[in-house]
Scaffold this motif. Sequence first.
Motif, PDB file in Angstrom:
ATOM      1  N   GLU A  47       0.825  -1.207   0.000  1.00  0.00           N
ATOM      2  CA  GLU A  47       0.000   0.000   0.000  1.00  0.00           C
ATOM      3  C   GLU A  47       0.861   1.259   0.000  1.00  0.00           C
ATOM      4  OE1 GLU A  47      -3.103   2.381   2.954  1.00  0.00           O
ATOM      5  OE2 GLU A  47      -2.605   0.290   3.371  1.00  0.00           O
TER       6      GLU A  47
ATOM      7  N   SER B 154       3.699  11.793   0.325  1.00  0.00           N
ATOM      8  CA  SER B 154       3.615  10.342   0.167  1.00  0.00           C
ATOM      9  C   SER B 154       3.500   9.678   1.541  1.00  0.00           C
ATOM     10  CB  SER B 154       4.847   9.808  -0.570  1.00  0.00           C
ATOM     11  OG  SER B 154       4.942  10.353  -1.867  1.00  0.00           O
ATOM     12  N   LYS B 155       2.640   8.691   1.639  1.00  0.00           N
ATOM     13  CA  LYS B 155       2.405   8.033   2.925  1.00  0.00           C
ATOM     14  C   LYS B 155       3.663   7.360   3.469  1.00  0.00           C
ATOM     15  CE  LYS B 155      -2.512   7.079   2.102  1.00  0.00           C
ATOM     16  NZ  LYS B 155      -3.530   6.003   1.915  1.00  0.00           N
TER      17      LYS B 155
ATOM     18  N   SER C 200       2.698   1.592  -3.393  1.00  0.00           N
ATOM     19  CA  SER C 200       1.746   1.964  -4.442  1.00  0.00           C
ATOM     20  C   SER C 200       1.374   3.438  -4.355  1.00  0.00           C
ATOM     21  CB  SER C 200       0.488   1.099  -4.327  1.00  0.00           C
ATOM     22  OG  SER C 200      -0.485   1.484  -5.286  1.00  0.00           O
ATOM     23  N   ASP C 201       1.166   3.917  -3.145  1.00  0.00           N
ATOM     24  CA  ASP C 201       0.833   5.336  -2.967  1.00  0.00           C
ATOM     25  C   ASP C 201       1.979   6.224  -3.450  1.00  0.00           C
ATOM     26  OD1 ASP C 201      -0.705   7.636  -1.482  1.00  0.00           O
ATOM     27  OD2 ASP C 201       1.346   7.698  -0.693  1.00  0.00           O
TER      28      ASP C 201
ATOM     29  N   ARG D 164       2.177   8.927  -6.786  1.00  0.00           N
ATOM     30  CA  ARG D 164       2.471  10.355  -6.638  1.00  0.00           C
ATOM     31  C   ARG D 164       3.726  10.770  -7.419  1.00  0.00           C
ATOM     32  NH1 ARG D 164      -0.243  12.581  -1.966  1.00  0.00           N
ATOM     33  NH2 ARG D 164      -1.409  10.962  -0.841  1.00  0.00           N
TER      34      ARG D 164
END
Length: 494
Positions: free
Chosen positions: A354, A392-393, A357-358, A362
């Motif tokens: 996850e 970004s996470k 992918s995030d 971005r």
Amino acid sequence: MTSNSFTCATTDGQSGPFPIPTDLLIGDAWRPAASGERIDILNPATEAVLTSVADASPAEGIAAVDAAAAAAAAWAATPPRKRAEILLACFHAMMAEQEWLAQLISLENGKALSDARGEVAYAAEFFRWYAEEAVRINGEISIAPSGANRIMVQYQPIGIALLITPWNFPAAMATRKIAPALAAGCTCIVKPAEETPLTALAVAEIMRRAGVPAGVVNVINTSAPGPVCSAILHDPRVRKLSFTGSTEVGRILLREAADQVISSSMELGGNAPFLVLDDADLDEAIEGAMIAKMRNAGEACTAANRFYVQRGIHDAFVAKLVERMGALRLGPGVDGATQCGAMINRQSIDKIEELVSDALGRGAEVRLGCKTPDGAGFFYPPSVIANVQPGSKILETEVFGPVAAVIPFDDADEAVALANATEYGLAAYVYTGDLKKGLQISERIECGMIALNRGLVSDAAAPFGGVKQSGLGREGAHHGMLDYCEAKYIAVSW
């Protein structure tokens, strides 16, 4: 010895010195859970069930408190030298079983055998360090400024301690709490992580055989940590909580501890920045990065997550990091050739995917890996992503895996601002050829520990802990033992 046990063999086929008990250690006996319920323990590399352990209820948590309370007065009255000798015996006993314990850690945790061997040595060192510190709980005496009386201060055991340990270092996080508690004269209840209880159970049995009296160390496993720990923390006899784990769970435990005003030590989440300045030695920075990122396959609260590299050295650093991480061998931890083992569970893989992918969504770029392999086991390959964008996470969340996110910066002020742009403040890494500049930057970074031109910060003799949302208190060093003591002031005239 309980009839429920697990036999662990080393890679040469030799069994350990005793079958590992898989029940609850309460007082002087290993006992099954009254409910008969058990928790399956998986091998993360194969997803196969290794064995099962007893599943404690809140009532059994209180039984462990009863056992710790029954042993408390005698252990607190045990001379410091005697406590020290028992702790030193635990050190020697644990080191004698280093290879066997490393194999066990690799089986239930998934980490590479080389990392597991290092963990056993690090874990045992806490017994030796606190064997030395147990005889150094020094008091104080002074004259009141008014001259009216003397100020005498004694340090006494704080009382029964609940020690909650994580899955990523199942031996070291147990001994880092047990050893100072025992050195200070406290008895304890250990609640290991549900994923990796076997190591804690093995360490407890080693301690019993090394001479730790019954009831001084109790171990309970549970699939319902919330109710069990709540019951223990609401028993007025319990006066100390030490927890290593996520910040989210730490907040919950602090609320529980508040009802009885229990002294709490919290070693919580991290999001360590790794700063590389233009004047750094590139090869040394890469060596440090490999340790800071890939020790334990990135499953460490001190792991470097955010690599901030000054533009003048950025491209060369990324190229070398990709080369080094790409050469690592991914596989089962118990295979001696493995350099990056399995993640702990499927949820860990999902989280990594996850976050990656995030970041890619971005605008970040894949330079290495970032593809989960097919087949059994919870594996994720060593990965590098570059040009990670703000927001970004992965820059905000502890990735807890073998992914390095690299971000360029222009000057030291920008690097410090980026490093501090997080709610966490556990560890940070700084590489520069200018010692003065490195120390100045270290003072400005908001965290509890800095590794300056080093890739490793942990040491039993050093105060381990963070600031901001990364925790309260310190473990290791003399500080770690004082966390299990209460200062008593006596006003006296003579």
